[in-house]
Design a protein around this motif. Sequence first.
Motif: not given
Length: 826
Positions: A344, A348, A394, A398, A400, A423-424, A427, A431
Amino acid sequence: MPHLPAPGRPLPVSTFRVQLRPASEDHPGFVFEDAAAVVPYLAELGVTHLYCSPYLASAAGSTHGYDVVDHSRLDDELGGQAGFDRLAQACRESGLGIVLDIVPNHVSVAEPESQNPVWWDVLQHGQQSQYAAWFDIDWASTGRVLVPVLGGSIGEAVERGEITVDDDGQLGTVVRYYDHVLPVAPGTENLRGDVLALLDAQHYRLSHWKTAGEELNYRRFFDVTTLAGVRVEDPDVFAQTHRLVLDQLSSGVLDGLRIDHPDGLADPEGYLVQLADASGDAWVVVEKILEAGVSEVLPDSWRCAGTTGYDVLNHILGLFVDPAGEPALTTLYGQLTSAETDWHVVVDDAKHLVLTDVLGSEVARLVDLLRAICALVPEHRDHTRSALQAGLVELLAAFEVYRAYVAADGRPADETARRQLADAAAVARAKADPAVVDLVRDLALAEGLAGAEGEERRLRAEFTSRFQQTCGPVMAKGIEDTAFYRYGRLVALNEVGGDPGRFGTSRQQFLDFCTALQRDWPVSMTTLSTHDAKRSEDVRVRMALLSECPREWADAVTAWSAQNAHARPGGLPDRAKEYFLYQTFVGAWPLPVERAVAYAEKASREAKAWTSWTDPDPDYDAALEQFVRTVLADETFTRQVDAFVASLQPAWVPTLLAQKLVQLTAPGVADTYQGTDLVDLSLVDPDNRRPVDWDARRALLARLDGDGTPPGTDDPDAAKLWLVSRALRLRREQPEAFLADATFAPLTAAGSAADHVVAFSRSDRVVTVVPRLVLGLQRRGGWGDTTVELPAGRWTDRLTGASYDGGAQPLAELLGQFPVALLVAA
């Protein structure tokens, strides 16, 4: 309910994929006439449908056909209409149908630009072109189409006389730059004495090729500037680009279609509705990459038969990967290479690289849209460009999956899309500015679109569509074309749609997957090898055996690395690439040096760690090539690789036969890629598009049919062709046992080695029994007391001729004559 072809529409039982291409200096070509010549062999093999790579008119010299230049005609370099007619006649005479791969997402705009009449007209007439609506061009940016083809600045090119203006008998006044030929806008011919002034007056802007990364103002296929996105969501564009193909479907020349890259389209679901309506619900499969790591499934609302089979490929591969080997292989990878072992983290890093260095123009266009939307919404006006870009990047990094399917017309997003973006966002908030991330998420979900009006509504709708169209390129370039070439823990797992972070598929997981496939998508395509696969099925499964022998592999590869230190002067190539190559050598052995050198170059440049296609490092490239040549010329090393591969052979042959039989009898329409009817040791393209020895296959099949007895595993080619031909012929004889109305039922195994067998029944008429994790099975001394419970009745093995009664059958007997069993009810 599954979506099936309309009653009366032809339905393939099995397909055989061929790669059409004209002859070139390094390839004899495979055109319509060549395909016609192999049709009788395919009929003998048991195939029901010839599955062709794209054959509409493509760019001159195209080796693949995905660069269409004219949808109104067939490719002349492949033989044109006359050649195709002879192919179609050969198929009719042998009882084969035809399936075609089509490319709705993009067209070629490569040199000479005049070969694509639609693009030529847009370059010549700009926004006034009758074809301007064909393309996703951001006219608002500069009012001109960027044409990034120059080797330097435009001033330097003009000064050196590289750009000229002259008259062409057919095209009129044209601009020439080496092989590039570009039109001149009507009324500007009089400026030809001042080349810069004439160029400034055109509807296009010539620029250095590197400007595309930041300033390209038309949608493209991934990062390929010479493939411009097409707006098939426009009914007129759809009609013009599909007329010839639909005519072939209507006339019965074609029985089905494979749709390339549907996630690039503005509205994939809407496109499939258009296509189903226009084709009368023909059999259609889509190249949809379903991400195994997040258990993604095909949207059940799509009017298609299913996918092209990468989901099946990866589930089958997982059966032959031993999860017990994961800790040891992870430790070995980290210690030997000092590389990152967390998949992972690698993903990224790769996605961020791609978003910054590869897809900069796509990101810039989305940021422009965000800025424009924020300017119209008071509470968002103070978000800076840098904050918007950071939040967008970002969220994309993220995300998926290849796409969230959100309608850009005000309809609410479904729960799947909401979960994926939530979900993205969770994450991304860690950031970037959480408020900006939430804003981008909401816009991607089309929140607020229904209540917006005018320009704001248009901008919101465009952002929703373009965000989705950008997710796919980030996944493809970040994972498939970067991370897969960086991460080398077990390279067998680095396959399209695969998740190298997951080590293996349990027997129950696989059987559950097949049960769902039969229920939901019973005529989806299944495959083990494709033109886009990272390596062939037989290479992949030999690599997978390393999961069963991590200690022996560690001893061998550690010794190789030490003894080959002399081939890495200055420490190049890096240890990670060295380890990657050792796995490749073992998987594809014997591997001729020129093929190995070509593969090593592609693998290193795709990884973008030390070198790349756009920014090559000559020193690294030279060191890598020298390493490959040096070690493959070392007799001591090659003898050691020979010995290691030979130690895998007794398990490899049963395993490659097992995975092939599972694929050919699992739910769906079974595809065989050219060359894989025998053992195939190909790597990624162009290696997997080498010429096929059809004469050898005809002769071998004739010999096998004449002998009538199963060959031994000491002849892997014969064993595989025996299996493939018997399984395909059975599918053709009993299609109802495998397709829409069929059933799939797991069979029970018992005994000490029960976890080493996969067995299932199709419609109570066909039974498949195969071994798995064969190295471990052999080490434990074989099947011992293990049995499989056959359904009631009398069963005959199509591979050996042996017969068995229903009930518990010892696997030592069932698989004693041949490594796998294909049983048919009497």
